[in-house]
Design a protein around this motif. Structure first.
Motif, PDB file in Angstrom:
ATOM      1  N   ALA A  56      -5.382  -3.445  -3.811  1.00  0.00           N
ATOM      2  CA  ALA A  56      -4.003  -3.182  -4.230  1.00  0.00           C
ATOM      3  C   ALA A  56      -3.819  -3.411  -5.726  1.00  0.00           C
ATOM      4  O   ALA A  56      -3.088  -2.672  -6.380  1.00  0.00           O
ATOM      5  N   THR A  57      -4.476  -4.413  -6.271  1.00  0.00           N
ATOM      6  CA  THR A  57      -4.323  -4.675  -7.711  1.00  0.00           C
ATOM      7  C   THR A  57      -5.118  -3.682  -8.532  1.00  0.00           C
ATOM      8  O   THR A  57      -4.764  -3.394  -9.679  1.00  0.00           O
ATOM      9  N   ARG A  58      -6.174  -3.126  -7.998  1.00  0.00           N
ATOM     10  CA  ARG A  58      -6.971  -2.147  -8.748  1.00  0.00           C
ATOM     11  C   ARG A  58      -6.202  -0.830  -8.871  1.00  0.00           C
ATOM     12  O   ARG A  58      -6.242  -0.182  -9.897  1.00  0.00           O
ATOM     13  N   ARG A  59      -5.497  -0.448  -7.827  1.00  0.00           N
ATOM     14  CA  ARG A  59      -4.746   0.818  -7.840  1.00  0.00           C
ATOM     15  C   ARG A  59      -3.500   0.741  -8.697  1.00  0.00           C
ATOM     16  O   ARG A  59      -3.056   1.723  -9.250  1.00  0.00           O
ATOM     17  N   GLY A  60      -2.885  -0.436  -8.746  1.00  0.00           N
ATOM     18  CA  GLY A  60      -1.582  -0.571  -9.397  1.00  0.00           C
ATOM     19  C   GLY A  60      -1.628  -0.832 -10.827  1.00  0.00           C
ATOM     20  O   GLY A  60      -2.043  -0.574 -11.804  1.00  0.00           O
ATOM     21  N   VAL A 104      -6.066  -7.381  -1.289  1.00  0.00           N
ATOM     22  CA  VAL A 104      -5.398  -7.736  -2.550  1.00  0.00           C
ATOM     23  C   VAL A 104      -6.149  -7.121  -3.722  1.00  0.00           C
ATOM     24  O   VAL A 104      -5.544  -6.563  -4.648  1.00  0.00           O
ATOM     25  N   HIS A 105      -7.472  -7.172  -3.686  1.00  0.00           N
ATOM     26  CA  HIS A 105      -8.268  -6.589  -4.772  1.00  0.00           C
ATOM     27  C   HIS A 105      -8.041  -5.081  -4.845  1.00  0.00           C
ATOM     28  O   HIS A 105      -7.887  -4.527  -5.934  1.00  0.00           O
TER      29      HIS A 105
END
Length: 73
Positions: A69-73, A66-67
């Motif tokens: 995925a949220t960093r890339r998005g 999750v970390h």
């Protein structure tokens, strides 16, 4: 509050000891060609520890996904 915590820990340990004493029957667990004979209480303890380890690993893995995925998005 410290005494309440100590009392709860003592109660928990007492319950564990009582469980150990009352479950001395042996059981055989087999997987493929390997077989292990051990008391029921030891088997329950091993399954509990294995569950803690795998559950903790899964939570850590999901958090990192999750970390990431949220960093890339």
């Amino acid at each position: 509050m410290r005494f309440v915590y100590m009392a709860l820990v003592a109660l928990f340990v007492g319950i564990i000891v009582l469980f150990k004493v009352q479950n001395l029957e042996t059981v055989t667990v087999s997987l493929f060609s390997a077989a292990v004979t051990l008391p029921v209480s030891v088997l329950v303890l091993l399954i509990y520890v294995l569950g803690m380890l795998t559950g903790g690993f899964l939570v850590t893995l999901l958090r990192s996904w999750v970390h990431g995925a949220t960093r890339r998005g």
